[in-house]
Motif scaffolding. Structure first.
Motif, PDB file in Angstrom:
ATOM      1  N   ALA A   1      43.596  49.602  32.043  1.00  0.00           N
ATOM      2  CA  ALA A   1      45.047  49.526  31.831  1.00  0.00           C
ATOM      3  C   ALA A   1      45.831  50.240  32.912  1.00  0.00           C
ATOM      4  O   ALA A   1      46.997  49.917  33.159  1.00  0.00           O
ATOM      5  CB  ALA A   1      45.395  50.097  30.460  1.00  0.00           C
ATOM      6  N   ASP A   2      45.232  51.228  33.579  1.00  0.00           N
ATOM      7  CA  ASP A   2      45.960  52.009  34.575  1.00  0.00           C
ATOM      8  C   ASP A   2      45.866  51.416  35.975  1.00  0.00           C
ATOM      9  O   ASP A   2      46.375  51.991  36.934  1.00  0.00           O
ATOM     10  CB  ASP A   2      45.457  53.455  34.594  1.00  0.00           C
ATOM     11  N   LYS A   3      45.204  50.263  36.114  1.00  0.00           N
ATOM     12  CA  LYS A   3      45.089  49.610  37.414  1.00  0.00           C
ATOM     13  C   LYS A   3      45.806  48.260  37.370  1.00  0.00           C
ATOM     14  O   LYS A   3      45.424  47.367  36.619  1.00  0.00           O
ATOM     15  CB  LYS A   3      43.622  49.420  37.788  1.00  0.00           C
ATOM     16  N   LYS A   4      46.842  48.127  38.192  1.00  0.00           N
ATOM     17  CA  LYS A   4      47.606  46.890  38.236  1.00  0.00           C
ATOM     18  C   LYS A   4      46.809  45.796  38.937  1.00  0.00           C
ATOM     19  O   LYS A   4      46.051  46.049  39.874  1.00  0.00           O
ATOM     20  CB  LYS A   4      48.928  47.105  38.975  1.00  0.00           C
ATOM     21  N   SER A   5      46.988  44.557  38.477  1.00  0.00           N
ATOM     22  CA  SER A   5      46.375  43.411  39.133  1.00  0.00           C
ATOM     23  C   SER A   5      47.494  42.486  39.614  1.00  0.00           C
ATOM     24  O   SER A   5      48.673  42.778  39.447  1.00  0.00           O
ATOM     25  CB  SER A   5      45.462  42.670  38.151  1.00  0.00           C
ATOM     26  N   ASP A   6      47.109  41.377  40.205  1.00  0.00           N
ATOM     27  CA  ASP A   6      48.095  40.390  40.643  1.00  0.00           C
ATOM     28  C   ASP A   6      48.438  39.394  39.541  1.00  0.00           C
ATOM     29  O   ASP A   6      49.206  38.464  39.770  1.00  0.00           O
ATOM     30  CB  ASP A   6      47.572  39.628  41.878  1.00  0.00           C
ATOM     31  N   GLN A   7      47.848  39.569  38.374  1.00  0.00           N
ATOM     32  CA  GLN A   7      48.053  38.638  37.269  1.00  0.00           C
ATOM     33  C   GLN A   7      48.693  39.376  36.098  1.00  0.00           C
ATOM     34  O   GLN A   7      48.096  40.280  35.517  1.00  0.00           O
ATOM     35  CB  GLN A   7      46.720  38.021  36.840  1.00  0.00           C
ATOM     36  N   GLU A   8      49.906  38.976  35.746  1.00  0.00           N
ATOM     37  CA  GLU A   8      50.624  39.674  34.676  1.00  0.00           C
ATOM     38  C   GLU A   8      49.893  39.597  33.340  1.00  0.00           C
ATOM     39  O   GLU A   8      49.919  40.553  32.561  1.00  0.00           O
ATOM     40  CB  GLU A   8      52.036  39.093  34.529  1.00  0.00           C
TER      41      GLU A   8
END
Length: 336
Positions: free
Chosen positions: A223-230
C-alpha cells in the motif's frame, strides 16, 4: 453469514479464512469500488467516468457466494421445491475408499450484471469477482478463471438465449484479485481473452462475435508503494493489513473520491482489525516456533474461533474478538 453444515461438508476445507473472505467480499460489493474495477479492467467501460459507472451502470444487487459454479450442485438459499439434490452426499460400503471426501460445492464469490445505458441496444456484461488469498493453489489460476467464464456462458442457455439464438450470448468477465501474491508477481495486471487469427484471407467476422470471455488477474503489492495503475493503488490500500483504518479511509476519500459512509467505514474497520488480529496471534505463537509458522497457525486459530462463534450463534462476539486481544485469548481457551 451462511455456514456449511457438517452433513454438507465432511471436512471443512474453506473455513480457515471464512471471515476474512466474507469481509473482503462485502467490501467489493460497493458501487464505488466496483466502478473503479470496471473502468480499469474492462475495455467496454474504460471510456466512462467512475461516477457515471457507479450511478448508471450497476442496477442489480450482486450475488455473494450464492450461485454454484458447477451445474449439478445446489445454489445457496435455493427453495426446497426447486433444490437440486447434492450429488456429493454418499454412503461408503465396507472396504470402499472415499475418493471424493475433499469435494465441495464451489460458489462464485461475487457476480452481477453491468449495463451501458446510452447505447441504442444497452450493452450487458456478466461480471464475476473473485478473491484469491492463496497465490499458489496447486493449479494455474488462469485455467480456473477460464472455466468460470465458460460456465457463465453455458448457463445463459434457457435464460438469456434459447434454441439457436447464439447471437444473444452476453460477454462475461472473471476478475481475480490476489491480495498477497509471491514477491515476483506483485503489482501486476494480466488479461486473457479470445482473439481471431486470420491465417489466410480477409477477415469478415466482427470482434463482438468472438470476444465473449475475458479473465483478468490483479496481483496486489504494498500500500505504501505507488504504481502506474490507479486500480492497484486503490486495492492495495483497501486490502492492506498494515495501513491504519483512519489513514485507509483518508486515502480512499482523498485519492479516489470515495465517500465514507458509516456502513462502509465499519466494514473497512472490521477488516483492518481482523487482518491485524491474524498477525498478532501469529506473533504470539512465533515466539516458540518462528514468526512465519506462527503467523500461519495464528491465522488458523483465529479462523477456527470465528467459525465456532458463528456455529454457536454468537455473532456479536465476532466483532469483539477482532478488536479485543484479551477477550480473544479468553475465548480461545474456552472454545478451542
Amino acid at each position: 453469514m451462511i455456514r456449511p453444515t457438517g452433513l454438507a461438508q465432511t471436512i471443512d476445507l474453506a473455513a480457515d479464512k471464512a471471515r476474512y473472505d466474507e469481509c473482503a467480499k462485502k467490501l467489493l460489493t460497493y458501487n464505488s469500488i466496483i466502478a473503479w474495477i470496471l473502468k480499469s479492467c474492462t475495455k467496454e467501460f474504460s471510456e466512462y467516468s467512475v461516477s457515471f459507472i457507479a450511478e448508471h451502470c450497476l442496477k442489480e444487487k450482486p450475488e455473494i457466494s450464492q450461485k454454484a459454479v458447477h451445474p449439478d450442485q445446489p445454489d445457496r438459499g435455493q427453495p426446497d421445491q426447486n433444490r437440486i439434490l447434492d450429488g456429493d452426499q454418499r454412503i461408503d460400503g465396507l472396504n470402499t475408499e472415499a475418493n471424493s471426501i475433499k469435494e465441495q460445492t464451489v460458489y462464485y464469490d461475487i457476480r452481477f450484471r453491468a449495463y451501458i445505458p446510452d447505447e441504442k441496444e444497452p450493452l450487458q456484461l456478466i461480471i464475476n469477482l473473485e478473491i484469491q488469498l492463496n497465490d499458489t493453489p496447486g493449479y494455474p489460476l488462469i485455467k480456473r478463471g477460464i472455466y468460470y467464464c465458460a460456465r457463465m456462458i453455458s448457463e445463459q442457455y434457457g435464460t438469456i438465449f434459447a434454441d439457436e439464438h447464439y447471437e444473444d450470448i452476453q460477454k462475461v468477465y472473471s476478475i481475480w484479485i490476489c491480495p498477497d501474491p509471491a514477491k515476483r508477481r506483485k503489482n501486476g495486471i494480466f488479461k486473457y481473452h479470445t482473439v481471431e487469427e486470420a491465417v489466410y484471407g480477409t477477415s469478415y467476422t466482427q470482434q463482438e462475435s468472438y470476444d465473449l470471455m475475458e479473465v483478468v488477474i490483479l496481483n496486489l503489492g504494498d500500500a505504501d508503494k505507488k504504481s502506474d495503475q490507479e486500480i492497484l493503488d486503490l486495492l492495495n490500500v483497501l486490502f492492506s493489513a498494515d495501513t491504519p483504518p483512519e489513514e485507509k479511509k483518508k486515502k480512499l476519500r482523498e485519492d479516489f473520491h470515495i465517500a465514507m459512509t458509516a456502513e462502509f467505514e465499519s466494514e473497512v474497520q472490521v477488516m483492518c482489525n481482523l487482518s491485524q488480529a491474524l498477525v498478532d496471534q501469529g506473533v504470539e505463537k512465533g515466539i516458540q516456533q518462528g514468526i512465519q509458522q506462527g503467523i500461519q497457525q495464528g491465522e488458523e486459530l483465529l479462523a477456527r474461533l470465528i467459525q465456532k462463534l458463528f456455529a454457536l450463534g454468537r455473532t456479536e462476539d465476532v466483532r469483539r474478538v477482532a478488536e479485543d486481544q484479551e477477550y480473544r485469548s479468553i475465548l480461545m481457551k474456552e472454545l478451542l
